[in-house]
Design an enzyme around this catalytic site. Sequence first.
Site, PDB file in Angstrom:
ATOM      1  N   GLY A  46       0.837  -1.190   0.000  1.00 31.86           N
ATOM      2  CA  GLY A  46       0.000   0.000   0.000  1.00 31.86           C
ATOM      3  C   GLY A  46       0.871   1.239   0.000  1.00 31.86           C
ATOM      4  O   GLY A  46       2.033   1.191   0.427  1.00 31.86           O
ATOM      5  N   GLN A  51       3.459   9.898   0.570  1.00 33.93           N
ATOM      6  CA  GLN A  51       4.713   9.137   0.622  1.00 33.93           C
ATOM      7  C   GLN A  51       5.564   9.340  -0.634  1.00 33.93           C
ATOM      8  O   GLN A  51       6.741   8.973  -0.658  1.00 33.93           O
ATOM      9  CB  GLN A  51       4.438   7.643   0.821  1.00 33.93           C
ATOM     10  CG  GLN A  51       3.845   7.338   2.195  1.00 33.93           C
ATOM     11  CD  GLN A  51       3.636   5.856   2.371  1.00 33.93           C
ATOM     12  OE1 GLN A  51       2.627   5.312   1.946  1.00 33.93           O
ATOM     13  NE2 GLN A  51       4.610   5.189   2.982  1.00 33.93           N
ATOM     14  N   CYS A  99       6.051  -0.035   7.076  1.00 33.79           N
ATOM     15  CA  CYS A  99       5.726   1.131   6.261  1.00 33.79           C
ATOM     16  C   CYS A  99       6.916   1.469   5.381  1.00 33.79           C
ATOM     17  O   CYS A  99       8.048   1.471   5.859  1.00 33.79           O
ATOM     18  CB  CYS A  99       5.393   2.308   7.180  1.00 33.79           C
ATOM     19  SG  CYS A  99       4.957   3.802   6.296  1.00 33.79           S
ATOM     20  N   LEU A 100       6.663   1.762   4.110  1.00 32.02           N
ATOM     21  CA  LEU A 100       7.760   2.082   3.188  1.00 32.02           C
ATOM     22  C   LEU A 100       8.486   3.364   3.601  1.00 32.02           C
ATOM     23  O   LEU A 100       9.629   3.579   3.205  1.00 32.02           O
ATOM     24  CB  LEU A 100       7.231   2.212   1.753  1.00 32.02           C
ATOM     25  CG  LEU A 100       6.682   0.906   1.145  1.00 32.02           C
ATOM     26  CD1 LEU A 100       6.096   1.178  -0.233  1.00 32.02           C
ATOM     27  CD2 LEU A 100       7.763  -0.161   1.068  1.00 32.02           C
ATOM     28  N   HIS A 141      -4.258   2.127   7.775  1.00 31.09           N
ATOM     29  CA  HIS A 141      -2.866   2.606   7.797  1.00 31.09           C
ATOM     30  C   HIS A 141      -2.673   3.691   6.734  1.00 31.09           C
ATOM     31  O   HIS A 141      -2.066   4.744   7.002  1.00 31.09           O
ATOM     32  CB  HIS A 141      -1.942   1.395   7.545  1.00 31.09           C
ATOM     33  CG  HIS A 141      -0.482   1.706   7.402  1.00 31.09           C
ATOM     34  ND1 HIS A 141       0.478   1.167   8.222  1.00 31.09           N
ATOM     35  CD2 HIS A 141       0.192   2.471   6.507  1.00 31.09           C
ATOM     36  CE1 HIS A 141       1.682   1.598   7.851  1.00 31.09           C
ATOM     37  NE2 HIS A 141       1.528   2.398   6.803  1.00 31.09           N
ATOM     38  N   GLU A 142      -3.207   3.463   5.520  1.00 30.58           N
ATOM     39  CA  GLU A 142      -3.017   4.427   4.422  1.00 30.58           C
ATOM     40  C   GLU A 142      -3.833   5.702   4.652  1.00 30.58           C
ATOM     41  O   GLU A 142      -3.377   6.800   4.347  1.00 30.58           O
ATOM     42  CB  GLU A 142      -3.378   3.794   3.071  1.00 30.58           C
ATOM     43  CG  GLU A 142      -2.597   2.539   2.693  1.00 30.58           C
ATOM     44  CD  GLU A 142      -1.089   2.684   2.808  1.00 30.58           C
ATOM     45  OE1 GLU A 142      -0.569   3.807   2.725  1.00 30.58           O
ATOM     46  OE2 GLU A 142      -0.428   1.649   3.008  1.00 30.58           O
ATOM     47  N   HIS A 145      -1.991   7.950   6.837  1.00 30.40           N
ATOM     48  CA  HIS A 145      -0.980   8.736   6.113  1.00 30.40           C
ATOM     49  C   HIS A 145      -1.594  10.033   5.584  1.00 30.40           C
ATOM     50  O   HIS A 145      -0.948  11.085   5.620  1.00 30.40           O
ATOM     51  CB  HIS A 145      -0.420   7.948   4.924  1.00 30.40           C
ATOM     52  CG  HIS A 145       0.725   7.041   5.263  1.00 30.40           C
ATOM     53  ND1 HIS A 145       1.891   7.493   5.824  1.00 30.40           N
ATOM     54  CD2 HIS A 145       0.890   5.706   5.094  1.00 30.40           C
ATOM     55  CE1 HIS A 145       2.721   6.465   5.989  1.00 30.40           C
ATOM     56  NE2 HIS A 145       2.137   5.370   5.554  1.00 30.40           N
TER      57      HIS A 145
END
Length: 174
Positions: A46, A51, A99-100, A141-142, A145
Amino acid sequence: MSVLPIVEVPDARLRVLSAPVETVDDDIRRLIADMTDTMYAAKGIGLAAIQVGVAKRVVVIDLQEEEDEDGKPIRDPHAYVNPEVIEASDEVSAYNEGCLSIPEQYAEVTRPSRCRVRWLGEEGGVHEEDLDGLLSTCMQHEIDHCDGILFIDHVSRLKRDMLLKKLAKARKAA
Ligand code: NI
């Protein structure tokens, strides 16, 4: 379409409140295509637009849970514009999240197990769906962000400091 650089902690952009998309146009569809390429290149499941440094409420997700006969994940990308949780279960579940933007660091995060989410699709239409399992967790989670919230905000200060210290050490070693 292109792979974009991923914003990582402690970059202040990750704390920005992303703005809703007014019209799902070709620019947004291009952003979605780039985000999808970026997510696959980084081996993520995701990604939120902030990001890649774009403060718009756009999310891409592909859990890639199924594999083809060669063991390669089968791609089935989904895009969510202005996603919002309109209902969440009282029941919670814990996932070991990563997380990226916080590379190689993981922690158990507890969130509502199920949620009902509304969003605009790539074609601009309104969608609504009940999510559960990993998709529910990933979506929450997204959406976090988009609100400038990271998964490490959901764990204890001690755990958070530990993760960030581990990350700093890994970066130094690299
Ligand atoms: Ni993330």
